[in-house]
Design an enzyme around this catalytic site. Structure first.
Site, PDB file in Angstrom:
ATOM      1  N   ASP A 205       0.642  -1.149  -0.014  1.00 41.68           N
ATOM      2  CA  ASP A 205       0.062   0.208   0.056  1.00 41.68           C
ATOM      3  C   ASP A 205       0.759   1.282  -0.141  1.00 41.68           C
ATOM      4  O   ASP A 205       2.105   1.094   0.068  1.00 41.68           O
ATOM      5  CB  ASP A 205      -0.870   0.049   1.362  1.00 41.68           C
ATOM      6  CG  ASP A 205       0.135  -0.064   2.639  1.00 41.68           C
ATOM      7  OD1 ASP A 205       0.332  -0.981   2.929  1.00 41.68           O
ATOM      8  OD2 ASP A 205       0.237   0.966   2.894  1.00 41.68           O
ATOM      9  N   ASP A 207       2.115   4.369   2.071  1.00 42.89           N
ATOM     10  CA  ASP A 207       1.888   4.947   3.435  1.00 42.89           C
ATOM     11  C   ASP A 207       0.661   5.993   3.644  1.00 42.89           C
ATOM     12  O   ASP A 207       0.473   6.649   2.477  1.00 42.89           O
ATOM     13  CB  ASP A 207       3.240   5.291   3.827  1.00 42.89           C
ATOM     14  CG  ASP A 207       3.289   5.147   5.499  1.00 42.89           C
ATOM     15  OD1 ASP A 207       2.966   4.158   6.012  1.00 42.89           O
ATOM     16  OD2 ASP A 207       3.866   6.334   5.955  1.00 42.89           O
TER      17      ASP A 207
END
Ligand code: ZN
Length: 283
Positions: A205, A207
């Site tokens: 992902d 951050d």
């Protein structure tokens, strides 16, 4: 023997012909789990899931010294760390691979050296990643058909919490590419034990610096993780096929000229404790 340290999501390796599982005691305590020894692509492999195979050990409680010591005792000369990370750059997308080249240490509470209590050593860490592992991991990742970033700075935070948004922006300003919680002190200790180290990092992902319309859910992160692990397994097989038996890098002599304490001044119990690591320098 090649050591593979599996991070979040990687708790076993398909295709590994398991020969034995070793429970190793070390003077630094117990490793994260039993070490699985087997054969893959005609290479001897020792596999260790760093959070334990049931994922019960948080990053700040991993006994890194026991893990690296145990691998050293088994005869491991190279370690590939497979690590889930967060991306700090828009062009490093979840699902890409990053072959890490540098580290920034923001950990606070970890045992980060084998050398203390009467022995002093300062190993070089300017190039923390083994150049041979770096090249071969990169080539293997490209050949596995994965979008691969050659080089990148990994910041290791203490965790287990993620960064605040202010910290996340700060990390970007100081040049961080990916963020994780485990590769330090692992990489320091590998260097101290004269074991080559390299990291195959997979962003799951962005951050929290990244603000998008899309809401990131734990479910999405887990989906990304699953896809990444499939890629990691492919890359590791190619890597094992290519890695030569002999090491030509300098990692294997990291302690040469690094131990400051003269052998006669090192306490006997430290000599005994560190024998697998410093034995050849005591003669
Ligand atoms: Zn090396």
């Amino acid at each position: 023997m090649i050591g593979i340290i599996g991070g979040t999501g990687l708790y076993s390796i398909e295709g590994l012909k398991i020969e034995e599982e070793k429970e190793i005691k070390t003077p630094f305590g117990d490793p994260s789990d039993k070490i699985v020894i087997g054969e893959l692509e005609a290479k001897k492999v020792a596999f260790l899931p760093r959070h334990g195979r049931k994922h019960t050990i948080p990053p700040h409680q991993i006994n890194f010294r026991a893990n690296i010591y145990a691998l050293k005792v088994l005869g491991v000369e190279r370690i590939v760390s497979v690590s889930a990370v967060g991306s700090m750059r828009e062009h490093i997308r979840p699902g890409d691979a990053v072959i890490v080249s540098q580290f920034i240490d923001m950990t606070v509470s970890r045992k980060r050296t084998f050398f203390e209590d009467g022995i002093v050593a300062h190993v070089g860490f300017a190039e923390p990643v083994c150049p041979e592992i770096f090249q071969i991991l990169y080539q293997s990742s490209v050949d596995a058909g994965v979008v691969t970033h050659k080089g990148g700075t990994y910041i290791c935070i203490e965790g287990p919490q993620f960064s605040s948004r202010a910290m996340s922006h700060l990390w970007r300003q100081i040049g961080v590419d990916v963020i994780g919680m485990t590769n330090l002190p692992e990489a320091y200790l590998a260097r101290e034990a004269e074991i080559c180290y390299g990291t195959l990092a997979f962003p799951t992902d962005y951050d929290c610096w990244y603000e998008s319309e899309e809401i990131v859910t734990a479910q999405m992160v887990i989906e990304n993780l699953k896809k990444n692990i499939e890629k990691a397994k492919k890359i590791i097989k190619l890597f094992l096929r290519r890695i030569p038996a002999e090491r030509k890098c300098n990692c294997k002599n990291a302690l040469e000229n690094s131990i400051v304490t003269a052998p006669e001044n090192i306490p006997d119990e430290i000599k005994e404790k560190l024998k697998p690591i410093i034995g050849r320098y005591l003669k």
